[in-house]
Design a protein around this motif. Structure first.
Motif, mmCIF file in Angstrom:
data_model
loop_
_atom_site.group_PDB
_atom_site.id
_atom_site.type_symbol
_atom_site.label_atom_id
_atom_site.label_comp_id
_atom_site.label_asym_id
_atom_site.label_seq_id
_atom_site.Cartn_x
_atom_site.Cartn_y
_atom_site.Cartn_z
ATOM 1 N N HIS A 80 -17.721 -23.854 42.235
ATOM 2 C CA HIS A 80 -16.979 -22.957 41.338
ATOM 3 C C HIS A 80 -17.299 -23.269 39.881
ATOM 4 O O HIS A 80 -17.473 -22.348 39.062
ATOM 5 C CB HIS A 80 -15.475 -23.096 41.581
ATOM 6 C CG HIS A 80 -14.646 -22.241 40.663
ATOM 7 N ND1 HIS A 80 -14.591 -20.864 40.765
ATOM 8 C CD2 HIS A 80 -13.867 -22.575 39.580
ATOM 9 C CE1 HIS A 80 -13.812 -20.375 39.815
ATOM 10 N NE2 HIS A 80 -13.355 -21.393 39.088
ATOM 11 N N GLU A 81 -17.401 -24.559 39.537
ATOM 12 C CA GLU A 81 -17.718 -24.936 38.160
ATOM 13 C C GLU A 81 -19.141 -24.511 37.783
ATOM 14 O O GLU A 81 -19.383 -24.088 36.645
ATOM 15 C CB GLU A 81 -17.551 -26.454 37.993
ATOM 16 C CG GLU A 81 -16.091 -26.898 38.008
ATOM 17 C CD GLU A 81 -15.941 -28.404 38.077
ATOM 18 O OE1 GLU A 81 -14.906 -28.921 37.618
ATOM 19 O OE2 GLU A 81 -16.872 -29.084 38.595
ATOM 20 N N TYR A 108 -20.635 -21.917 39.041
ATOM 21 C CA TYR A 108 -20.509 -20.455 38.868
ATOM 22 C C TYR A 108 -19.974 -20.126 37.476
ATOM 23 O O TYR A 108 -20.520 -19.257 36.777
ATOM 24 C CB TYR A 108 -19.586 -19.898 39.945
ATOM 25 C CG TYR A 108 -19.250 -18.433 39.774
ATOM 26 C CD1 TYR A 108 -20.115 -17.444 40.246
ATOM 27 C CD2 TYR A 108 -18.085 -18.037 39.131
ATOM 28 C CE1 TYR A 108 -19.824 -16.101 40.082
ATOM 29 C CE2 TYR A 108 -17.785 -16.699 38.951
ATOM 30 C CZ TYR A 108 -18.651 -15.736 39.438
ATOM 31 O OH TYR A 108 -18.351 -14.402 39.260
ATOM 32 N N GLU A 109 -18.935 -20.812 37.067
ATOM 33 C CA GLU A 109 -18.344 -20.556 35.751
ATOM 34 C C GLU A 109 -19.330 -20.862 34.628
ATOM 35 O O GLU A 109 -19.421 -20.131 33.637
ATOM 36 C CB GLU A 109 -17.075 -21.411 35.572
ATOM 37 C CG GLU A 109 -15.902 -20.977 36.434
ATOM 38 C CD GLU A 109 -15.323 -19.645 35.996
ATOM 39 O OE1 GLU A 109 -15.290 -19.389 34.776
ATOM 40 O OE2 GLU A 109 -14.912 -18.848 36.864
#
Length: 412
Positions: A255-256, A258-259
């Motif tokens: 997720h990090e 992706y961000e």
């Protein structure tokens, strides 16, 4: 490794599991049917029959083909579980032949077992090699970095030329033919050609890091979206790994990543002390817009030029002679960069370049020749072979042929 060809009709694309003998950590040989599904990749001995080696011609090259007989042939192979496949898929894989691509031999299709058989590459993978250097607090030299990068790019260039997108370009899937003679080893791309693995198969290696660390932003955002430019983004990550001996996006969750990559359009840190051409190459590979990334053949050319520059020492103090200029100018290609080179590297102002054109020629050979003459008249005895070679090295506007010619220039 023997070349076992698919283009000979007497040699089957499909391999009988009885022709394989597996050894796992010193255990007794076990059959494909009993345990093959539990492994993504396993080492084995393949025994096939043949009589002789004949020569067949193809559109790209002339290659040896095998015919079958009672005489045995023993080959060390790797066996990898995959999803359902067709004969056409296997035929396409086996037809691939390039020094930087893992050689596919055939397939097994028996009951619930679907596997491909390929050459066994003895040196492990690039990820493991980088990790060993990191643990030993060693850096990988620039010469080796350029060599490995060029081999990876050439393998990818071959695949893209066959209209194959790798989709999984990462250091895990760059196999090395040796770890004891790393400067002269072959790097081979692997783990491509099938979209899914067998549902019971585990990862290719013992590592379980996220693939997202190597993926382009468009792929992180949509795992089904792959283009050739996505492979180009990933090869930039591999170059960064080799230069730093670090894991990409180490410590970040999927997720990090992706961000960071998709939402904020950030990329891995590029160090100022790296060669300027490698800095520029990474920035170009990591462009957010796919259309702005270079094609893989351009990357091959750029890395090859940089490799030549790094390997050629500059200690050429001999002053250039005016009569040598036309021959030197003839080796500078492409000619269209003459004005940019004259202004940015030779210190000739734009108005002087425009005046050269107004003197009656649009011949770019003549224009670059005139610009070099103007530079040499100004420099006098300081206009040495080495000085001009340095200008060419730092400009990166021409291909490497002019630089190589200049460095090999003999006393007139």
């Amino acid at each position: 490794m023997s070349n076992i060809e698919a283009d000979n009709p007497s040699y089957s694309l499909f391999i009988n599991s009885k022709e394989l003998t597996f050894n796992d950590d010193g255990e007794l040989p076990i059959s494909v049917s009993s345990r093959c599904r539990q492994f993504s990749i396993r080492r084995a001995i393949l025994r096939r029959r043949r009589t002789s080696t004949t020569t067949t011609s193809s559109s790209s090259s002339t290659r040896p083909s095998m015919t079958m007989s009672n005489q045995g042939e023993t080959v060390e192979v790797a066996v990898k579980n995959v999803h359902q496949f067709t004969g056409e898929e296997i035929k396409k894989l086996v037809s691939l032949e390039h020094t930087n691509i893992v050689r596919f031999i055939g397939a097994i299709k028996e009951d619930v077992v679907n596997a491909i058989v390929m050459e066994f590459v003895t040196g492990g993978n690039l990820y493991e090699y980088i990790a060993r250097n990191r643990e030993q607090k060693k850096c990988i030299g620039l010469r080796l970095c350029l060599n490995l990068t060029l081999q990876c790019a050439r393998g990818l260039e071959y695949l893209h030329g066959k209209n194959i997108i790798h989709k999984n370009v990462q250091s895990y899937n760059c196999l090395l033919s040796s770890t004891t003679n790393i400067l002269n080893c072959n790097l081979k791309l692997s783990n491509f050609g099938f979209k899914k693995q067998h549902p019971h198969a585990i990862d290719l290696t013992t590592f379980h890091e996220s693939r997202k660390a190597w993926q382009a932003p468009e792929v992180i955002g949509n795992k089904e979206f792959f283009r050739k430019a996505s492979d180009v983004y990933s090869i930039g990550i591999i170059v960064w790994e080799i230069l730093t001996c670090q894991r990409p996006w180490n410590g970040k969750t999927d997720h990090e990543i992706y961000e960071t990559v998709v939402k904020r359009s950030e990329h891995l840190k590029i160090e100022d002390e790296w060669p300027s051409e490698l800095q520029k190459l990474l920035k170009d590979c990591w462009k957010t817009e796919r259309a702005q990334r270079p094609i893989i053949s351009a990357i091959c050319c750029r890395v090859e030029v940089e490799k030549e520059y790094q390997n050629t020492p500059i200690d050429l103090d001999r002053p250039l002679q005016m009569r040598e200029i036309p021959t030197i100018a003839s080796h500078l290609k492409p000619k269209s960069h003459w004005k940019e080179f004259a202004v940015n590297n030779l210190g000739i102002c734009e108005s002087e370049c425009d005046a050269l054109k107004k003197e009656g020629t649009d011949d770019q050979d003549q224009l670059i020749c005139d610009a070099l003459r103007k530079w040499l008249m100004r420099e006098g005895k300081n206009g040495t072979v080495g000085t001009l070679a340095e200008h060419l090295k730092h400009s990166r506007l021409f291909d490497v042929s002019g630089y190589k010619f200049l460095c090999g220039l003999q006393q007139p």
